[in-house]
Design an enzyme around this catalytic site. Structure first.
Site, short mmCIF file in Angstrom:
data_model
loop_
_atom_site.label_atom_id
_atom_site.label_comp_id
_atom_site.label_asym_id
_atom_site.label_seq_id
_atom_site.Cartn_x
_atom_site.Cartn_y
_atom_site.Cartn_z
N ASN A 238 30.41 40.38 31.79
CA ASN A 238 29.62 40.83 32.94
C ASN A 238 29.85 42.32 33.09
OD1 ASN A 238 28.49 41.37 35.43
ND2 ASN A 238 30.02 40.23 36.62
N LYS B 203 28.42 44.25 35.10
CA LYS B 203 28.20 44.68 36.49
C LYS B 203 27.30 45.92 36.51
CE LYS B 203 32.71 42.82 37.59
NZ LYS B 203 33.69 42.64 38.63
N HIS C 257 27.77 35.30 41.91
CA HIS C 257 29.00 36.09 41.71
C HIS C 257 29.54 36.50 43.08
CE1 HIS C 257 31.71 39.30 40.61
NE2 HIS C 257 31.71 38.81 39.38
N GLU D 189 30.72 39.13 44.16
CA GLU D 189 30.25 40.45 44.64
C GLU D 189 28.87 40.34 45.28
OE1 GLU D 189 30.99 42.64 41.01
OE2 GLU D 189 33.14 42.38 41.33
N GLU E 147 36.24 31.94 39.67
CA GLU E 147 36.70 33.32 39.74
C GLU E 147 37.33 33.58 41.10
OE1 GLU E 147 34.41 36.02 36.88
OE2 GLU E 147 33.20 35.87 38.68
N GLY F 133 38.91 42.26 39.07
CA GLY F 133 39.07 43.72 38.99
C GLY F 133 40.38 44.23 39.55
N SER G 101 40.27 39.35 35.92
CA SER G 101 41.29 40.14 35.23
C SER G 101 41.73 39.52 33.90
CB SER G 101 42.49 40.39 36.15
OG SER G 101 42.09 41.19 37.25
C1 PEP Z 1 33.96 39.37 37.12
O1 PEP Z 1 33.58 40.19 37.94
O2 PEP Z 1 33.23 38.40 36.80
C2 PEP Z 1 35.27 39.58 36.54
C3 PEP Z 1 35.88 38.56 36.01
O3 PEP Z 1 35.77 40.86 36.59
P1 PEP Z 1 37.17 41.38 35.95
O4 PEP Z 1 37.31 40.72 34.60
O5 PEP Z 1 37.01 42.84 35.86
O6 PEP Z 1 38.24 40.94 36.89
#
Ligand code: PEP
Length: 253
Positions: free
Chosen positions: A10, A12, A97, A99, A167, A173, A213
């Site tokens: 992703n 983003k 997601h 976000e 998630e 992040g 992460s």
């Molecule tokens: C995500 O936003 O789907 C995600 C897993 O981000 P990150 O790997 O940067 O934590």
């Protein structure tokens, strides 16, 4: 039974046209194919989706969107329909997601409508769920995730091949991840919740990804957890070398 596994990137709101070089590098690095049983996709900003899909032509990688509108077309300024993503070459779309849930106030019902739109357009939805840190601290993580998952997943979606991604919001992040035991426990309880709502066979066949992460250094440990069927990767998907290392980690488990 053998479930499909998926490693999905992703990007983003990151990447101008020059970022397509990373997609080309991925296609080149895996020109002999992906590990057995694995599918992989990158979900770039919609502005470069067509170029990414073109860069992946003839490669084992697929393109995906990061969100879609529930409607197929109409007076919805700024929105992008699932049909439009499919028209650009997408085969997958992330919906729900955290976000989008946080920044745009998306509800489970809206996420469900977006997942339905994805299916209508022939895309595979990747439905995201996850608890906040406060919900985990309050001991409500499994309840929150079960409720989000069952309310965000349309009837018949699992049979049609939908993917879910767990998630934890506090792990996205941040460089922090749950313990391997916590991830295992959540994936087991999520699958049980899906089974209770949609039937055990459908739940057993559904890929449940972990996201938050994940990076080359922790990917093998996380991907080896029983009940984890791949990953949704944010930051570490921006560089072909890192994303490639995660795919290679899958091959070692
Ligand atoms: C995500 O936003 O789907 C995600 C897993 O981000 P990150 O790997 O940067 O934590």
């Amino acid at each position: 039974m053998t479930r499909r596994a998926a490693i999905v990137g992703n990007w983003k709101m990151n990447g101008l046209k020059a970022q397509i070089a990373e997609a080309r590098a991925l296609a080149q690095a895996f020109s002999d194919g992906l590990p057995d049983g694995l599918i992989s996709a990158i979900c770039p900003p919609a502005t470069i989706l067509a170029q990414l899909a073109e860069a992946f032509e003839g490669s084992p990688f697929a393109a995906g969107g990061q969100d879609c509108a529930p409607q197929a077309s109409g007076a919805h300024t700024g929105d992008i329909s699932a049909e439009m993503l499919a028209d650009l070459g997408a085969r997958y779309v992330i919906v729900g997601h955290s976000e989008r849930r946080a920044d745009h106030g998306e509800t489970d019902a809206q996420v469900r409508a977006k997942a339905e739109a994805a299916q209508r357009a022939g895309l595979t939805p990747i439905i995201c769920v996850g608890e906040t840190e406060a919900e985990r601290d309050a001991g409500r993580a499994e309840e929150v995730v079960a409720s989000q998952a069952t309310a965000s997943t349309p009837d018949g979606a699992l049979e049609a091949g939908a993917i879910l991604a767990y998630e934890p919001v506090w792990a996205i992040g941040t460089g922090r991840t749950p313990t391997l035991d916590d991830i295992a426990a959540m994936h087991a309880s999520l699958r049980t919740a899906l089974g209770g709502r949609f039937g055990d066979d459908a739940a057993a066949a559904t890929p449940l990804l972990y996201g938050g992460s994940m990076k080359p250094a922790n990917a093998a440990d996380i991907l080896a957890i029983n009940g984890v069927d791949g990953g949704l990767i944010g930051g570490a998907s921006l560089k072909a070398a890192d994303f490639g290392e995660i795919i290679k980690a899958y091959a070692t488990i």
